[in-house]
Design a protein around this motif. Structure first.
Motif, PDB file in Angstrom:
ATOM      1  N   PRO A  58      45.375  15.206 -18.985  1.00  0.00           N
ATOM      2  CA  PRO A  58      46.692  14.588 -18.807  1.00  0.00           C
ATOM      3  C   PRO A  58      47.880  15.464 -19.212  1.00  0.00           C
ATOM      4  CG  PRO A  58      45.545  13.588 -20.644  1.00  0.00           C
ATOM      5  CD  PRO A  58      44.563  14.480 -19.948  1.00  0.00           C
ATOM      6  N   ASP A  59      47.719  16.321 -20.181  1.00  0.00           N
ATOM      7  CA  ASP A  59      48.837  17.162 -20.621  1.00  0.00           C
ATOM      8  C   ASP A  59      48.951  18.460 -19.825  1.00  0.00           C
ATOM      9  OD1 ASP A  59      49.533  15.303 -22.573  1.00  0.00           O
ATOM     10  OD2 ASP A  59      48.162  16.195 -24.032  1.00  0.00           O
ATOM     11  N   SER A  60      47.984  18.724 -18.964  1.00  0.00           N
ATOM     12  CA  SER A  60      47.963  19.981 -18.217  1.00  0.00           C
ATOM     13  C   SER A  60      48.117  19.796 -16.710  1.00  0.00           C
ATOM     14  CB  SER A  60      46.635  20.710 -18.477  1.00  0.00           C
ATOM     15  OG  SER A  60      46.482  20.987 -19.836  1.00  0.00           O
ATOM     16  N   TYR A  61      48.150  18.568 -16.237  1.00  0.00           N
ATOM     17  CA  TYR A  61      48.128  18.298 -14.800  1.00  0.00           C
ATOM     18  C   TYR A  61      49.520  17.884 -14.329  1.00  0.00           C
ATOM     19  CZ  TYR A  61      45.948  16.764 -10.414  1.00  0.00           C
ATOM     20  OH  TYR A  61      45.575  16.629  -9.100  1.00  0.00           O
ATOM     21  N   ILE A  62      49.941  18.446 -13.206  1.00  0.00           N
ATOM     22  CA  ILE A  62      51.247  18.124 -12.622  1.00  0.00           C
ATOM     23  C   ILE A  62      51.047  17.777 -11.154  1.00  0.00           C
ATOM     24  CG2 ILE A  62      53.528  19.028 -12.022  1.00  0.00           C
ATOM     25  CD1 ILE A  62      53.134  20.994 -14.415  1.00  0.00           C
TER      26      ILE A  62
END
Length: 108
Positions: A58-62
Motif C-alpha cells: 500500500p505505501d509503494s503502489y501508485i
C-alpha cells in the motif's frame, strides 16, 4: 532537494503494475499502474492482480490515470492507496468510477 528515480517499464509482464520506479540513493521501489482514458469515459477497469498488489504494497503502489482530451492534451492524476479491499471471489476485474478515483488523487 528533488528526488531522482530510475524507471523500468514492464507493461506486458502481468506482474500487477506497468512501471517500477526506484528512488536513487535509498533503493525504495514504487510500483505504478497506468490507466489511460479518453475524456468522457466514466470508468476504468482494474484486474484482480493489480488490486491485490496494491493491497500487498500500500505505501509503494501508485495508480496513475491519464485523461486524454480531444485537442490532444492530457491530464495526469496520481492516486496512492486507491483500493480498500480485495475483489469478490470469482471476480477477475472490477470497474471503478473515474471521477470518484480522481477525487482521491492529486493532479500533475
Amino acid at each position: 532537494m528533488m528526488q531522482r528515480f530510475t524507471l523500468k517499464i514492464i507493461i506486458w509482464s502481468e506482474v500487477g503494475w506497468d512501471i517500477e520506479s526506484k528512488v536513487l540513493g535509498t533503493g525504495q521501489l514504487r510500483f505504478i499502474e497506468v490507466k489511460g482514458r479518453v475524456e468522457g469515459q466514466d470508468y476504468i477497469t482494474v484486474t484482480k492482480n493489480e488490486i491485490m498488489h496494491t493491497l500487498n504494497k500500500p505505501d509503494s503502489y501508485i495508480l496513475a490515470i491519464v485523461k486524454f482530451k480531444a485537442d490532444g492534451s492530457h491530464t495526469l492524476h496520481y492516486i496512492t492507496q486507491p483500493f480498500a479491499k480485495e475483489p469478490d471471489i470469482g471476480k477477475r476485474t472490477r470497474n471503478y468510477d473515474i471521477q470518484m478515483m480522481l477525487e482521491k488523487g492529486t493532479r500533475q
